[in-house]
Scaffold this active site. Structure first.
Site, PDB file in Angstrom:
ATOM      1  N   LEU A 153       0.827  -1.204   0.000  1.00 33.39           N
ATOM      2  CA  LEU A 153       0.000   0.000   0.000  1.00 33.39           C
ATOM      3  C   LEU A 153       0.864   1.259   0.000  1.00 33.39           C
ATOM      4  O   LEU A 153       1.800   1.367   0.783  1.00 33.39           O
ATOM      5  CB  LEU A 153      -0.911   0.018   1.227  1.00 33.39           C
ATOM      6  CG  LEU A 153      -1.794  -1.215   1.459  1.00 33.39           C
ATOM      7  CD1 LEU A 153      -2.607  -1.041   2.729  1.00 33.39           C
ATOM      8  CD2 LEU A 153      -2.697  -1.459   0.263  1.00 33.39           C
ATOM      9  N   CYS A 263       8.096   2.795   5.521  1.00 34.10           N
ATOM     10  CA  CYS A 263       8.496   1.517   4.919  1.00 34.10           C
ATOM     11  C   CYS A 263       9.935   1.495   4.416  1.00 34.10           C
ATOM     12  O   CYS A 263      10.744   0.691   4.890  1.00 34.10           O
ATOM     13  CB  CYS A 263       7.550   1.163   3.771  1.00 34.10           C
ATOM     14  SG  CYS A 263       5.856   0.849   4.299  1.00 34.10           S
TER      15      CYS A 263
END
Length: 442
Positions: A153, A263
Site C-alpha cells: 500500500l 516503509c
C-alpha cells in the site's frame, strides 16, 4: 468470511476497512482503548483520503466493528491477520518483531477450530516459521495454518492500491490455507488481480525485495540528478528518456530530497541486516541506505547555498513537512533533516503542511508553524518546497514576492519550471538542472 485484524494502525485499519467493504465481517482489534473508542465514534487516527467515509459506511452496515477484546475476536474468526508494527530495533537496525510474537502468543491462547493466521506486517525471512513455532508451543492443540500476505500500500493511495492491486502475494506451507485465502480475495476476481501463491519464506522476501528495489531506483535518479547539475543536463528529461523504456519504467524516477516514510527506511535496513546474518550481503542496498541518509542533509546545504552561504538569523519557510503528499506521516521525512541542517546553520525556520503539522510538532523542535503558504513566506529569505502537495503547485508568485524579504525559491521536488518562476523576479534552484538549462519538451 469472518476476519479479525490484530492491530488497527495504518495497515491494519486500511486492510480491515477494505475487507469489510468487500462484504466480509471484520473486527479490528487494538490494545489502545482511546484509539478504539475514537474509531467507534468515526474519528480516524490517521489521514488517508477516503478512509473516513469507508469506515462510516461499513460500521453502519455492521460489517466492520472495533474491539480491544482479543479473545472474543479471535475465537469467532476464520482468518486472523497480524498487522502490528515492526519498527527498526534500536541499536542494530534489525526489525523489532516483539509485537508480532506477542500477538502470535495471544492469538494461540484463544483460537478455536481451524484458523488461518496471516502475517500482514512486514517481516524478515523466517518470521512465519517462528510465529508457527510460538503458536504451537503456546497451544499444542491449535489447528492453524500460518500464512504470509505482505501489503503493498502507498500512503495517500492505500484504498485504491488495496482494491486494485498489481498483485496479491500469498506465501503458505499448508495447502489448507489456499482455499481460505482465495476466498478472502475472491471479490478482486473481477479486477483480474493476480493471486501469486508461493512459499512462506519467498513471500516474506518478495516484500523486502520490492521496497528495496524501489528505494534503489529513487536513489539512482537522485545521483543522476547530481551529475546533471555538473554537466549541464536536465534530470527530468533524463528520467523521461529512460523511463519510456519498458524495461525500466517511469515510476520512482523523480529526483528529490531522498525517500522517507514508514516503509523504505526500515525495510531496506532490515533487509541489509538479514542478508548480513545469512552471509549474503546486499551491497547495492547498503549503498542505497548510505546515500539516502546523506542526501537529506545535503538538501539542507543546497538551501544554504541558494541563500548565499550564510543563513544565520535568516528566516527560511518550509512548505511540506510529511514524507509525501496526502498523508500526515512524518516518519523519516526528508523535511526533518533539512530543517535540522538549517537550524544548525543558525536559521529561523517556519513550516507549513496541510495535514502533518500536529505530527511534526512531535519530532521537530524549535520551529514556528504557519496557517498557510503565504503566512509562512512572510518576511522569509527563502521559500523551500520539500513535499509536493497539490496546493503548492500553483502559488501566486507576485503575492509571494511582495510578502518575502528576498525572492528565493528552492524547489526540492521540481514542480515548477525555472523560467516561469524567474519571470516573476525570483531566484530559482531545483534538483538536477543547471541554473540556466531548460527542457525543450512541451
Amino acid at each position: 468470511m469472518r476476519i479479525t485484524m490484530i492491530g488497527s494502525g495504518y495497515v491494519g485499519l486500511v486492510s480491515g476497512v477494505c475487507f469489510a467493504d468487500f462484504g466480509h465481517d471484520v473486527i479490528c482489534v487494538d490494545k489502545d482503548l482511546s484509539k478504539i473508542e475514537a474509531l467507534r465514534e468515526g474519528r480516524i487516527p490517521i489521514y488517508e483520503p477516503g478512509l473516513e467515509q469507508l469506515v462510516a459506511e461499513n460500521t453502519s452496515t455492521g460489517r466492520l466493528s472495533f474491539s480491544t477484546d482479543v479473545g472474543e475476536s479471535v475465537r469467532s474468526a476464520d482468518v486472523v491477520f497480524i498487522a502490528v508494527g515492526t519498527p527498526s530495533r534500536r541499536g542494530d537496525g534489525h526489525a523489532d518483531l516483539s509485537y508480532v510474537y506477542a500477538a502470535a502468543r495471544e492469538i494461540a491462547t484463544y483460537v478455536e477450530g481451524f484458523t488461518v493466521i496471516v502475517t500482514k506486517s512486514t517481516v524478515p525471512v523466517g518470521t512465519g516459521d517462528e510465529v508457527e513455532r510460538i503458536m504451537r508451543e503456546t497451544n499444542p492443540v491449535a489447528d492453524v495454518a500460518v500464512v504470509s500476505n505482505p501489503e503493498f500500500l502507498r500512503e495517500g493511495a492505500a484504498i485504491e492500491d488495496f482494491k486494485r492491486p498489481d498483485r496479491i502475494v500469498v506465501g503458505l506451507n499448508d495447502d489448507r490455507a489456499r482455499e481460505t485465502m482465495t476466498e478472502v480475495y475472491r471479490p478482486l476476481y473481477l479486477n483480474q488481480a493476480p493471486l501469486v501463491f508461493t512459499t512462506r519464506r519467498t513471500s516474506e522476501l518478495i516484500k523486502y525485495a520490492a521496497n528495496a528495489f524501489l528505494a534503489m531506483k529513487i536513489t539512482f535518479i537522485n545521483e543522476i540528478a547530481d551529475l546533471c547539475e555538473r554537466v549541464d543536463a536536465n534530470v527530468q528529461d533524463v528520467s523521461r528518456g529512460i523511463g519510456l523504456d519498458g524495461r525500466i519504467g517511469a515510476k520512482f524516477l523523480h529526483a528529490g530530497p531522498g525517500y522517507g516514510g514508514s516503509c523504505f527506511p526500515k525495510d531496506t535496513l532490515a533487509l541489509a541486516k538479514t542478508a548480513q546474518d545469512y552471509d549474503a550481503p546486499v551491497r547495492l542496498i547498503e549503498t542505497t541506505i548510505s546515500i539516502n541518509d546523506n542526501r537529506k542533509r545535503a538538501m539542507g546545504r543546497k538551501v544554504i547555498a541558494a541563500v548565499g552561504g550564510d543563513i544565520r538569523g535568516k528566516k527560511i519557510a518550509i512548505l511540506g513537512l510529511t514524507f509525501k503528499p496526502n498523508t500526515d506521516d512524518m516518519r523519516d521525512s526528508p523535511a526533518i533533516a533539512v530543517i535540522q541542517t538549517l537550524q544548525d546553520a543558525g536559521a529561523r525556520v517556519v513550516g507549513y503542511d496541510p495535514e502533518g503539522m500536529e505530527n511534526a510538532r512531535k519530532v521537530i523542535e524549535n520551529i514556528e508553524y504557519a496557517s498557510g503558504p503565504y503566512e509562512a513566506a512572510a518576511g522569509a529569505d527563502a521559500l523551500v518546497i520539500v513535499t509536493e502537495w497539490n496546493q503548492f503547485r500553483a502559488l501566486d508568485f507576485n503575492r509571494l514576492k511582495q510578502a518575502m524579504h528576498a525572492p528565493v525559491l528552492v524547489d526540492l521536488r521540481n514542480i515548477y519550471r525555472s523560467d516561469e518562476v524567474r519571470k516573476h523576479g525570483f531566484t530559482y534552484t531545483g534538483i538536477g538542472t543547471n541554473l540556466y538549462q531548460e527542457s525543450t519538451n512541451t
